[in-house]
Write an enzyme that holds these catalytic residues in place. Structure first.
Site, mmCIF file in Angstrom:
data_model
loop_
_atom_site.group_PDB
_atom_site.id
_atom_site.type_symbol
_atom_site.label_atom_id
_atom_site.label_comp_id
_atom_site.label_asym_id
_atom_site.label_seq_id
_atom_site.Cartn_x
_atom_site.Cartn_y
_atom_site.Cartn_z
ATOM 1 N N GLY A 173 -48.110 -30.728 -1.508
ATOM 2 C CA GLY A 173 -48.780 -30.203 -0.326
ATOM 3 C C GLY A 173 -50.161 -29.666 -0.642
ATOM 4 O O GLY A 173 -51.128 -29.917 0.098
ATOM 5 N N ASP A 174 -50.280 -28.941 -1.731
ATOM 6 C CA ASP A 174 -51.586 -28.420 -2.149
ATOM 7 C C ASP A 174 -52.551 -29.560 -2.464
ATOM 8 O O ASP A 174 -53.729 -29.520 -2.110
ATOM 9 C CB ASP A 174 -51.420 -27.529 -3.375
ATOM 10 C CG ASP A 174 -50.708 -26.228 -3.060
ATOM 11 O OD1 ASP A 174 -51.279 -25.391 -2.359
ATOM 12 O OD2 ASP A 174 -49.570 -26.049 -3.518
ATOM 13 N N SER A 175 -52.047 -30.584 -3.171
ATOM 14 C CA SER A 175 -52.908 -31.697 -3.567
ATOM 15 C C SER A 175 -53.379 -32.492 -2.358
ATOM 16 O O SER A 175 -54.545 -32.896 -2.277
ATOM 17 C CB SER A 175 -52.165 -32.613 -4.546
ATOM 18 O OG SER A 175 -51.830 -31.904 -5.722
#
Length: 402
Positions: A173-175
């Site tokens: 999700g962060d990436s």
């Protein structure tokens, strides 16, 4: 640690990175890979927590930081102090891009919201990364990756159907959020080239996840079907699964197209399968997916992984091993394309990591150096771009501001 001159399509850009952990800093990493001068502002006492993250800590140092901190300059500034914010504002006034991933409202509290910063730098592109965006009833909530992945729909469809939702094994999700931030930055740069004006990018983690969820919402809207966890398969797409080989190894086979499935059936010595009403076309194979997977698994168990790969590749059938890090370092495709690169680290010596992607014919990206030590470039940046004298920097350091 030698730092080479900037190369790449973004070498004329200055980026200020004011963020920690993964989403904001990964966006900075991508821009740095393609030549941007990324100045990372860190807390003088602790720095980015990524400096301490990792399952293992060789020689007491994080193996994660050399990757996400690569190609960046580290400047320490205490943004909780008026002087620290004033210095940061001076750097931002001369920058092209600002990346921040504080909780919404923090920058405004510091007098560094988009309106204030764009007043001193009208061309500034400010990428604001957060869990839920800068607006809406959830805006002020803490938003870590796992929450955004769940809200965006990814967690519910990940894992085995008889078990709780699983995670991807990485901070996907962060990436994804970082990549959407970079995508927005490049579009904003094009707009600025035409108009001279910067803009603010509101990049929400849950929306970045939702963006890759294919037809999940539309399918429900039209049919009422809620997509569920399906393990290693996609329901209705067959054959496309992981299958067992001899000696406990596994192989991935994708043969869901009609012509590819016909070739697979021939290779299996079962050309009749391609004419069987249960498997004759895409829809039929989807309905009888479990039975077909069982037939293929019974066949694959009779081969070692290398032998089966060679057989399937010779017949043009998409297949592959399940790669782990050791496989990547030994693989001829990785080697031929320099997918893994080696760089010098002041403590570890030679270290390997993924390269800069995508590959560009005229202006390729490059790993020029790994993540710097905390505050390594404070004097260089503040006496250069920051316009401060060496004595002033020394005074600020004595007060703990840098």
């Amino acid at each position: 640690m030698t730092q080479t001159a900037a190369e790449g399509p973004l070498k004329d850009l200055v980026v200020i990175e004011m963020g920690t952990l993964i989403a904001g800093p990964f966006a900075g990493q991508i821009l740095g890979d393609f030549g941007a001068r990324v100045i990372k502002i860190e807390d003088p006492k602790t720095g980015d927590p990524m400096r301490q993250w990792g399952r293992s800590l060789p020689q007491g140092l994080s193996p994660w930081w050399p990757v996400i901190g690569r190609n960046k300059q580290s400047v320490t500034l205490d943004l909780r102090t008026p002087q620290g914010r004033e210095i940061a504002g001076g750097l931002i006034a001369k920058a092209d891009i600002l990346i921040e991933n504080f909780r919404p409202g923090t920058m405004e509290k510091w007098g560094m919201g988009y309106e204030a910063l764009s007043a001193i730098n009208p061309g500034l592109i400010m990428a604001r990364v957060s869990g839920f965006g800068q607006t809406g009833p959830y805006a002020s909530r803490a938003g870590y990756g796992l929450i955004g992945e769940a809200m965006g729909g990814l967690r519910h469809v990940t894992g085995e159907p008889d078990r709780p939702p699983a995670r991807a094994g990485i901070s996907i999700g962060d990436s994804l959020t970082a990549m959407h931030a970079v995508m927005g930055i490049t579009m904003a740069l094009h707009h600025r080239a035409n108009t001279g004006r910067g803009q603010m990018l509101d990049v929400a983690l849950y929306e970045s996840v939702l963006a890759v969820m294919e037809n999940l919402v539309t399918e429900y809207d039209l049919t009422g079907y809620v997509r569920e966890r399906s393990g290693s398969i996609l329901p209705g797409i067959a054959p496309s699964n992981v299958y067992p080989c001899a000696e406990g190894e596994m192989i991935l086979i994708g043969g869901n197209g009609d012509t590819v499935f016909a070739r697979l059936a021939e290779t299996m010595g079962r050309p009749d399968l391609a004419k069987d009403p249960k498997f004759i076309d895409h829809a039929s194979r989807g309905v009888n997916q479990g039975e077909l997977d069982d037939l293929i698994a019974d066949w694959t168990r009779g081969f070692t992984l290398p032998d089966l790969l060679a057989l399937l590749e010779a017949d043009g059938i998409p297949c592959g091993r399940v790669f782990r890090a050791p496989d990547m370092l030994e693989n001829e495709q990785y080697k031929a394309r320099d997918t893994i690169v080696e760089t010098d680290h002041p403590v570890f010596g030679k270290i390997k990591m993924q390269g800069a992607f995508p590959k560009m014919s005229e202006t390729p990206g490059k790993v020029r150096w790994p993540g710097p030590t905390l505050g390594q470039h404070t004097d260089e940046v503040l006496t250069g771009l920051g316009g401060l004298g060496a004595e002033k920097v020394a005074e600020l350091r004595s007060k703990g501001i840098v």
